[in-house]
Write a protein that holds these residues in place. Structure first.
Motif, PDB file in Angstrom:
ATOM      1  N   PHE A 192       0.827  -1.207   0.000  1.00 57.50           N
ATOM      2  CA  PHE A 192       0.000   0.000   0.000  1.00 57.50           C
ATOM      3  C   PHE A 192       0.862   1.258   0.000  1.00 57.50           C
ATOM      4  O   PHE A 192       0.550   2.239  -0.675  1.00 57.50           O
ATOM      5  N   ASN A 236       2.260   1.641  -3.469  1.00 61.38           N
ATOM      6  CA  ASN A 236       1.250   2.223  -4.364  1.00 61.38           C
ATOM      7  C   ASN A 236       1.075   3.717  -4.114  1.00 61.38           C
ATOM      8  O   ASN A 236       0.881   4.488  -5.062  1.00 61.38           O
ATOM      9  N   SER A 268      -1.713  -5.982  -6.821  1.00 63.14           N
ATOM     10  CA  SER A 268      -1.352  -6.043  -5.405  1.00 63.14           C
ATOM     11  C   SER A 268      -2.560  -5.826  -4.492  1.00 63.14           C
ATOM     12  O   SER A 268      -2.674  -6.480  -3.456  1.00 63.14           O
ATOM     13  N   THR A 269      -3.471  -4.948  -4.868  1.00 61.80           N
ATOM     14  CA  THR A 269      -4.644  -4.705  -4.033  1.00 61.80           C
ATOM     15  C   THR A 269      -5.544  -5.934  -3.995  1.00 61.80           C
ATOM     16  O   THR A 269      -6.010  -6.335  -2.927  1.00 61.80           O
ATOM     17  N   ASP A 270      -5.761  -6.561  -5.145  1.00 65.70           N
ATOM     18  CA  ASP A 270      -6.585  -7.785  -5.182  1.00 65.70           C
ATOM     19  C   ASP A 270      -5.929  -8.913  -4.398  1.00 65.70           C
ATOM     20  O   ASP A 270      -6.596  -9.634  -3.660  1.00 65.70           O
ATOM     21  N   THR A 285      -3.865  -8.637  -1.898  1.00 67.58           N
ATOM     22  CA  THR A 285      -3.935  -8.315  -0.467  1.00 67.58           C
ATOM     23  C   THR A 285      -5.337  -8.550   0.063  1.00 67.58           C
ATOM     24  O   THR A 285      -5.506  -9.121   1.149  1.00 67.58           O
ATOM     25  N   LYS A 286      -6.352  -8.154  -0.687  1.00 68.19           N
ATOM     26  CA  LYS A 286      -7.733  -8.374  -0.262  1.00 68.19           C
ATOM     27  C   LYS A 286      -8.009  -9.866  -0.099  1.00 68.19           C
ATOM     28  O   LYS A 286      -8.554 -10.301   0.922  1.00 68.19           O
ATOM     29  N   ILE A 318      -9.739   1.448   0.597  1.00 70.73           N
ATOM     30  CA  ILE A 318      -8.983   2.453  -0.139  1.00 70.73           C
ATOM     31  C   ILE A 318      -9.911   3.624  -0.398  1.00 70.73           C
ATOM     32  O   ILE A 318     -10.992   3.467  -0.963  1.00 70.73           O
TER      33      ILE A 318
END
Length: 178
Positions: free
Chosen positions: A97, A100, A153-155, A157-158, A176
């Motif tokens: 995060f 990003n 990366s967000t997907d 991490t989720k 976010i």
């Protein structure tokens, strides 16, 4: 750790060497090697103390600060009521995060930007870690990208947090806000 970060860190070291700046190259290399070692030491763990995660995150931010100089400023604020030496969180959960925020928030700005990592106690058994930047925002950055690029990366991490929440008594979540 993002492979692009590793490549860019090594390229920055090479740049310092090419400019005959041995002192900065050495400083950068020492910090980079500490970060690599710290990350390797926790690869087998599912969770780590928040204090340890923040130490690794600060090493990462130090390296990025050396690389981007005045373009990047950061602070880490920790609520005195939060026992960061007792709280466990998933390993390497914060760094993507922050990365990003740097890439999509700070670097596209004409002038430098700031990132704040704020850790605060919400309730007796709940805390919050906020990663705040004053950058242009990920949506504005995405509009400027010419070639098609999907950041996963967000997907990842989720999905990782959802799996951890199902397999432990702890409930993890993130949001976010752009």
């Amino acid at each position: 750790m993002n492979p692009h970060f590793v490549f860019n860190a090594l390229s920055s070291i090479q740049d310092f060497i090419n400019r005959n700046n041995a002192l900065e190259a050495n400083e950068y290399l020492v910090k980079f090697s500490r970060l690599i070692r710290a990350n390797l030491e926790v690869t087998k763990a599912n969770e780590v103390l928040l204090s340890e995660e923040l130490e690794r995150l600060e090493l990462y931010l130090n390296i990025e600060k050396l690389r981007f100089e005045e373009k990047l400023n950061y602070t880490i604020d920790i609520d005195e009521k939060l026992a960061i030496g007792k709280i466990k969180i998933p390993v390497m959960i914060l760094q993507p995060f922050v990365e990003n925020a740097i890439i999509h928030g700070i670097l596209p700005k004409d002038k430098g930007g700031n990132i704040t990592i704020a850790c605060k106690k919400v309730t007796n058994n709940q805390f919050q870690v906020s990663i705040i930047d004053d950058g242009v925002g990920i949506k504005n950055t995405a509009r400027k990208i010419i070639k098609k690029h999907t950041s996963l990366s967000t997907d990842f991490t989720k999905n990782r947090l959802e799996l951890l929440s199902k397999s432990t008594a702890k409930k993890y979540s993130f949001k976010i806000i752009n």
